[in-house]
Design a protein around this motif. Sequence first.
Motif, PDB file in Angstrom:
ATOM      1  N   UNK A  43     -37.354 -10.738  12.596  1.00  0.00           N
ATOM      2  CA  UNK A  43     -36.284 -10.289  13.498  1.00  0.00           C
ATOM      3  C   UNK A  43     -35.470 -11.471  14.010  1.00  0.00           C
ATOM      4  N   UNK A  44     -36.109 -12.619  14.201  1.00  0.00           N
ATOM      5  CA  UNK A  44     -35.418 -13.791  14.738  1.00  0.00           C
ATOM      6  C   UNK A  44     -34.639 -14.540  13.668  1.00  0.00           C
ATOM      7  N   UNK A  45     -34.959 -14.311  12.404  1.00  0.00           N
ATOM      8  CA  UNK A  45     -34.249 -14.967  11.317  1.00  0.00           C
ATOM      9  C   UNK A  45     -32.932 -14.249  11.001  1.00  0.00           C
ATOM     10  N   UNK A  46     -32.742 -13.061  11.557  1.00  0.00           N
ATOM     11  CA  UNK A  46     -31.506 -12.304  11.343  1.00  0.00           C
ATOM     12  C   UNK A  46     -30.438 -12.783  12.319  1.00  0.00           C
ATOM     13  N   UNK A  47     -29.176 -12.443  12.035  1.00  0.00           N
ATOM     14  CA  UNK A  47     -28.112 -12.897  12.932  1.00  0.00           C
ATOM     15  C   UNK A  47     -28.013 -12.053  14.208  1.00  0.00           C
ATOM     16  N   UNK A  48     -28.622 -10.870  14.225  1.00  0.00           N
ATOM     17  CA  UNK A  48     -28.584 -10.042  15.420  1.00  0.00           C
ATOM     18  C   UNK A  48     -29.466 -10.651  16.514  1.00  0.00           C
ATOM     19  N   UNK A  49     -29.056 -10.472  17.753  1.00  0.00           N
ATOM     20  CA  UNK A  49     -29.843 -10.946  18.894  1.00  0.00           C
ATOM     21  C   UNK A  49     -30.673  -9.771  19.394  1.00  0.00           C
ATOM     22  N   UNK A  50     -31.986  -9.960  19.414  1.00  0.00           N
ATOM     23  CA  UNK A  50     -32.899  -8.896  19.827  1.00  0.00           C
ATOM     24  C   UNK A  50     -33.388  -9.109  21.244  1.00  0.00           C
ATOM     25  N   UNK A  51     -33.617  -7.986  21.922  1.00  0.00           N
ATOM     26  CA  UNK A  51     -34.157  -7.987  23.272  1.00  0.00           C
ATOM     27  C   UNK A  51     -35.325  -7.017  23.304  1.00  0.00           C
ATOM     28  N   UNK A  52     -36.442  -7.436  23.876  1.00  0.00           N
ATOM     29  CA  UNK A  52     -37.621  -6.577  23.992  1.00  0.00           C
ATOM     30  C   UNK A  52     -37.446  -5.674  25.212  1.00  0.00           C
ATOM     31  N   UNK A  53     -37.662  -4.363  25.039  1.00  0.00           N
ATOM     32  CA  UNK A  53     -37.573  -3.456  26.185  1.00  0.00           C
ATOM     33  C   UNK A  53     -38.908  -3.443  26.937  1.00  0.00           C
ATOM     34  N   UNK A  54     -39.005  -2.618  27.971  1.00  0.00           N
ATOM     35  CA  UNK A  54     -40.196  -2.570  28.825  1.00  0.00           C
ATOM     36  C   UNK A  54     -41.464  -2.216  28.050  1.00  0.00           C
ATOM     37  N   UNK A  55     -41.324  -1.444  26.983  1.00  0.00           N
ATOM     38  CA  UNK A  55     -42.496  -1.040  26.191  1.00  0.00           C
ATOM     39  C   UNK A  55     -42.820  -2.044  25.080  1.00  0.00           C
ATOM     40  N   UNK A  56     -41.994  -3.084  24.935  1.00  0.00           N
ATOM     41  CA  UNK A  56     -42.233  -4.094  23.916  1.00  0.00           C
ATOM     42  C   UNK A  56     -41.481  -3.858  22.617  1.00  0.00           C
ATOM     43  N   UNK A  57     -40.742  -2.764  22.530  1.00  0.00           N
ATOM     44  CA  UNK A  57     -39.942  -2.512  21.320  1.00  0.00           C
ATOM     45  C   UNK A  57     -38.748  -3.453  21.291  1.00  0.00           C
ATOM     46  N   UNK A  58     -38.414  -3.930  20.098  1.00  0.00           N
ATOM     47  CA  UNK A  58     -37.292  -4.843  19.943  1.00  0.00           C
ATOM     48  C   UNK A  58     -36.044  -4.069  19.561  1.00  0.00           C
ATOM     49  N   UNK A  59     -34.980  -4.332  20.271  1.00  0.00           N
ATOM     50  CA  UNK A  59     -33.707  -3.674  20.020  1.00  0.00           C
ATOM     51  C   UNK A  59     -32.616  -4.720  19.940  1.00  0.00           C
ATOM     52  N   UNK A  60     -31.734  -4.563  18.951  1.00  0.00           N
ATOM     53  CA  UNK A  60     -30.594  -5.475  18.892  1.00  0.00           C
ATOM     54  C   UNK A  60     -29.481  -4.876  19.740  1.00  0.00           C
ATOM     55  N   UNK A  61     -28.705  -5.740  20.344  1.00  0.00           N
ATOM     56  CA  UNK A  61     -27.554  -5.299  21.130  1.00  0.00           C
ATOM     57  C   UNK A  61     -26.332  -5.329  20.228  1.00  0.00           C
ATOM     58  N   UNK A  62     -25.676  -4.191  20.107  1.00  0.00           N
ATOM     59  CA  UNK A  62     -24.509  -4.107  19.246  1.00  0.00           C
ATOM     60  C   UNK A  62     -23.473  -5.133  19.674  1.00  0.00           C
ATOM     61  N   UNK A  63     -23.001  -5.891  18.692  1.00  0.00           N
ATOM     62  CA  UNK A  63     -21.939  -6.852  18.958  1.00  0.00           C
ATOM     63  C   UNK A  63     -22.416  -8.208  19.434  1.00  0.00           C
TER      64      UNK A  63
END
Length: 176
Positions: A43-63
């Motif tokens: 996930x970190x090798x991709x150009x998208x920036x990911x943020x972990x939510x309260x449950x630990x799931x990783x989500x990229x923020x559009x844009x």
Amino acid sequence: ISALAACGGPPPQRGAIPKADIVEKQRISYRTVELREVSLPSYAAAEEIYIADESGLLNSREGLLWADDPSRAITLEISRHLAQVTGAQVASEPWPFEDRAQATVEIRVEDILAQSDGTFRLAGQYFVSTETGRDRARLFDLSVPIDGMDTVAGIAQARGQAVRNLVVEIARSGLR
């Protein structure tokens, strides 16, 4: 054509890690240090920036995107900071000089992401191998606050600080 452009939404924000001077200096036992390419989770090798939510799931923020290939960027960033902190001749692989480096650093990142609690986490393990056989392996788990959680600039600033903290840790504990 302008109608199609209007449907695409706003252009992505690309975040470059701000260059910061290192004020802390650390003497090390080696004049030359080679840095292997930093190993990042997928996930970190991709150009998208990911943020972990309260449950630990990783989500990229559009844009929100990194400005450069993350593995390349973080390897160059660590190489630059390590040279600034130590005063040693530091280069990433492939080693560009005729004589071999006295020490080689390898970093394997387990987590490198923004957390829902407003912190940026950088965790993993680093290895130092040397000509003298004083090899080391150390775990690291660093967190820094994010100023501006919803902005690429805030996340990039926090990532940059976490990486600088890791460099100081490597110089203090791994290269002495």
